[in-house]
Design a protein around this motif. Structure first.
Motif, short mmCIF file in Angstrom:
data_model
loop_
_atom_site.label_atom_id
_atom_site.label_comp_id
_atom_site.label_asym_id
_atom_site.label_seq_id
_atom_site.Cartn_x
_atom_site.Cartn_y
_atom_site.Cartn_z
N GLY A 1 5.79 -6.34 -4.82
CA GLY A 1 5.78 -4.88 -4.66
C GLY A 1 7.10 -4.24 -4.29
N LYS A 2 8.20 -4.95 -4.38
CA LYS A 2 9.50 -4.37 -4.00
C LYS A 2 9.87 -3.21 -4.92
N THR A 3 9.81 -3.47 -6.23
CA THR A 3 10.15 -2.43 -7.19
C THR A 3 9.14 -1.29 -7.13
N ALA A 4 7.86 -1.65 -7.07
CA ALA A 4 6.80 -0.63 -7.05
C ALA A 4 6.94 0.27 -5.83
N ALA A 5 7.18 -0.31 -4.66
CA ALA A 5 7.30 0.49 -3.44
C ALA A 5 8.53 1.40 -3.52
N THR A 6 9.61 0.88 -4.08
CA THR A 6 10.84 1.68 -4.17
C THR A 6 10.65 2.86 -5.12
N ARG B 1 -6.90 -9.18 -3.70
CA ARG B 1 -8.19 -8.69 -4.17
C ARG B 1 -8.24 -7.16 -4.07
N GLN B 2 -7.72 -6.66 -2.97
CA GLN B 2 -7.73 -5.21 -2.76
C GLN B 2 -6.86 -4.49 -3.81
N ILE B 3 -5.67 -5.04 -4.05
CA ILE B 3 -4.75 -4.43 -5.01
C ILE B 3 -5.37 -4.47 -6.41
N LEU B 4 -5.96 -5.63 -6.72
CA LEU B 4 -6.52 -5.82 -8.05
C LEU B 4 -7.74 -4.93 -8.28
N GLN B 5 -8.56 -4.83 -7.24
CA GLN B 5 -9.75 -3.99 -7.32
C GLN B 5 -9.36 -2.55 -7.68
N SER B 6 -8.36 -2.03 -7.01
CA SER B 6 -8.01 -0.63 -7.26
C SER B 6 -7.40 -0.47 -8.65
N ARG B 7 -6.70 -1.49 -9.11
CA ARG B 7 -6.13 -1.43 -10.46
C ARG B 7 -7.24 -1.55 -11.51
N ALA B 8 -8.20 -2.42 -11.25
CA ALA B 8 -9.30 -2.63 -12.21
C ALA B 8 -10.12 -1.35 -12.39
N GLU B 9 -10.33 -0.63 -11.29
CA GLU B 9 -11.11 0.60 -11.38
C GLU B 9 -10.49 1.60 -12.35
N THR C 1 -0.83 4.74 -5.18
CA THR C 1 -0.75 4.30 -3.79
C THR C 1 -0.33 2.83 -3.75
N ILE C 2 0.49 2.53 -2.77
CA ILE C 2 0.93 1.16 -2.56
C ILE C 2 0.08 0.61 -1.41
N ASP D 1 1.97 -1.39 4.62
CA ASP D 1 2.25 -0.34 5.61
C ASP D 1 3.55 -0.59 6.38
N ALA D 2 3.74 -1.82 6.84
CA ALA D 2 4.92 -2.09 7.66
C ALA D 2 6.20 -1.86 6.86
N ALA D 3 6.25 -2.43 5.65
CA ALA D 3 7.46 -2.28 4.84
C ALA D 3 7.68 -0.81 4.46
N LEU D 4 6.59 -0.11 4.13
CA LEU D 4 6.74 1.30 3.75
C LEU D 4 7.23 2.15 4.92
N ASP D 5 6.76 1.85 6.12
CA ASP D 5 7.23 2.59 7.31
C ASP D 5 8.73 2.40 7.49
N ASP D 6 9.17 1.14 7.44
CA ASP D 6 10.61 0.88 7.61
C ASP D 6 11.42 1.56 6.52
N PHE D 7 10.90 1.48 5.33
CA PHE D 7 11.61 2.04 4.18
C PHE D 7 11.68 3.57 4.30
N THR D 8 10.59 4.16 4.75
CA THR D 8 10.58 5.62 4.93
C THR D 8 11.65 6.03 5.94
N ASP D 9 11.77 5.25 7.01
CA ASP D 9 12.79 5.56 8.01
C ASP D 9 14.20 5.54 7.41
N VAL D 10 14.42 4.60 6.47
CA VAL D 10 15.73 4.51 5.82
C VAL D 10 16.01 5.77 5.00
N LEU D 11 14.97 6.33 4.41
CA LEU D 11 15.16 7.46 3.50
C LEU D 11 15.11 8.83 4.21
N LYS D 12 14.58 8.83 5.42
CA LYS D 12 14.44 10.10 6.15
C LYS D 12 15.74 10.91 6.22
N PRO D 13 16.88 10.27 6.56
CA PRO D 13 18.11 11.07 6.66
C PRO D 13 18.40 11.84 5.37
#
Ligand SMILES: Nc1ncnc2c1ncn2[C@@H]1O[C@H](COP(=O)(O)OP(=O)(O)OP(=O)(O)O)[C@@H](O)[C@H]1O
Ligand SMILES: [Mg+2]
Length: 427
Positions: free
Chosen positions: A65-70, A231-239, A29-30, A34-46
């Motif tokens: 997170g550009k590479t990771a999100a892509t 902190r949130q990103i790191l926490q989930s990775r640390a787990e 999960t990224i 949310d905002a960037a992923l929404d826009d990006f999803t719209d680009v890929l929808k077609p």
């Protein structure tokens, strides 16, 4: 846990899954995007719907997170299409080919990455081993023709991801052509969508208007993370990566705070720092990461970063830094420009015995020296002896740089550390 006699073993282990801390790990999960992923999803929808694909340009600082999100959305799109196609008759299925090119990997020897080299890369990605073409020896138009004919042999949609696209340099022909290849009549069968990714703000600003028009149809911004998001990103990775007892909330908080302060909100830096801290704690045989481990790991990363950015400099600047290193080792810094120029000239001659290329003039060298000052590697001292006493500059390494780091940078570039005479003193 450890327990083995091998010198490679540690008595305790804090890392339960090291892969999760690797550079190329794609998180499930990224978070916080949310905002960037929404826009990006719209680009890929077609693409999902089997319509003509769109182009997009993703930009933002390093480690956001550009590479990771892509990669994440690419995988999701491929999976979802597979599911969708399973229920459709063959002639209604959507075919997607993804070509992922990291433009950074096309710097070979003296050949800088260029549109041409990347086109060669695309061709070779589509050909089997025996049929690949070399990065030299073809006229540019021939390479583009070969590329288009290879692309047109595919079916459906081709999504071309150009990561680190700024490495392509000034000639952005490919970025102009690819998104319009069908309109221009180069392709008949397939439709091409292009995703460009860059962390270089100047590159984006300097793109030609035609490229901005086509490739930057949609621009998606990735802002830096704040300390809470890190902190949130790191926490989930640390787990996933560490044993529960290996870290505390304070560990996560400190690592995030340091990454926020020192690397302007880079998640990559935060993850690296967490991994470094865990490794240092393991090395000490301690079961939980403590503040001192984080601090040590942080120092080590900073050191590595400076060595790396020295190694990224062009040859003239590396020669100047070596000259300064030798002067530094014999306590001859701060040094005046002409002293540096003498040492620099010896360095240039030592490294160019075969090619015979000559050192720059003092003025020419000074331009490079000024850049080194601007980048923070070198520090200038203004000497002013008052009326009639003259005025001149002296230079020395800034606090961040020392001869050992310059030497390591030479190692990294695969350059010998040659002996240079500094006024009779051999160092
Ligand atoms: N929102 C996120 N959720 C989970 N992990 C993330 C997130 N953003 C970044 N990461 C992780 O941080 C690291 C760096 O991210 P990534 O490689 O995507 O950066 P980037 O923006 O492509 O940087 P660069 O411009 O240097 O290539 C990766 O390990 C990635 O998995
Ligand atoms: Mg990246």
């Amino acid at each position: 846990m450890g327990g083995s006699d091998s010198i490679f073993a540690d008595d305790v282990e804090l890392i339960k899954n090291a892969e999760v801390l690797e550079e190329d790990y794609t998180p499930e999960t990224i978070l916080c995007r949310d905002a960037a992923l929404d826009d990006f999803t719209d680009v890929l929808k077609p693409i999902y719907k089997g319509r003509p694909p769109q182009n997009a340009f993703l930009y933002g600082d390093t480690g956001v997170g550009k590479t990771a999100a892509t990669k994440h959305l690419r995988d999701k799109l491929v999976d979802d299409l597979e599911t969708k196609n399973a229920d459709l008759p063959a002639d209604e299925q959507v075919t997607l080919n993804v070509i992922w090119i990291n433009c950074e990997n096309f710097t070979t020897g003296d050949h800088k990455t260029s549109s041409y080299q990347v086109a060669v890369g695309i061709v070779n990605r589509l050909r089997d081993k025996g049929n690949r073409i070399t990065g030299t020896g073809y006229a540019p138009q021939d390479v583009y023709d070969i590329m288009y004919s290879e692309l047109d042999d595919l079916d459906g949609t081709v999504l071309i991801v150009l990561d680190e696209v700024d490495k392509i340099g000034k000639d952005d022909t490919l970025l102009y052509e690819l998104p319009r290849s069908r309109d221009m009549g180069y392709l008949e069968t397939v439709r091409v969508g292009v995703i460009g990714i860059s962390n270089d703000y100047t590159f984006r600003k300097n793109l030609s208007p035609k490229v901005k028009d086509s490739l930057c149809e949609t621009e998606i911004k990735f802002p830096p993370y704040d300390a809470v998001e890190l902190r949130q990103i790191l926490q989930s990775r640390a787990e996933l990566a560490l044993y529960d007892d290996a870290y505390t909330d304070e560990t996560i908080q400190l690592v995030s705070a340091l990454a926020y302060q020192e690397a302007s909100g880079s998640a990559r830096r935060a993850i690296r720092l967490l991994r470094g801290s865990a490794e240092i704690a393991e090395g000490e045989g301690v079961e939980q990461i403590a503040e001192t481990h984080v601090r040590q790991a942080d120092k080590k990363i900073e050191y590595g970063n400076i060595v790396e950015s020295i190694a990224d400099q062009d040859d003239e600047k590396l020669y100047i830094l070596k000259a300064l290193a030798h002067l530094d080792l014999v306590d001859k810094t701060p040094a005046r420009t002409r002293t540096i120029h003498r040492a620099y000239s010896r360095v240039v001659r030592a490294y160019n015995e075969d090619s015979g290329s000559e050192p720059l003039t003092q003025r020419g060298m000074f331009n490079h020296l000024s850049k080194l000052v601007m980048f923070g590697f070198v520090h200038t001292i203004d000497r002013n002896k008052g009326a009639g006493g003259g005025q001149w500059n002296e230079h020395e390494f800034s606090d961040d740089v020392d001869p050992a780091k310059v030497k390591e940078a030479y190692d990294e570039r695969g350059l010998d550390w040659k002996r240079i005479k500094t006024r009779g003193v051999d160092k």
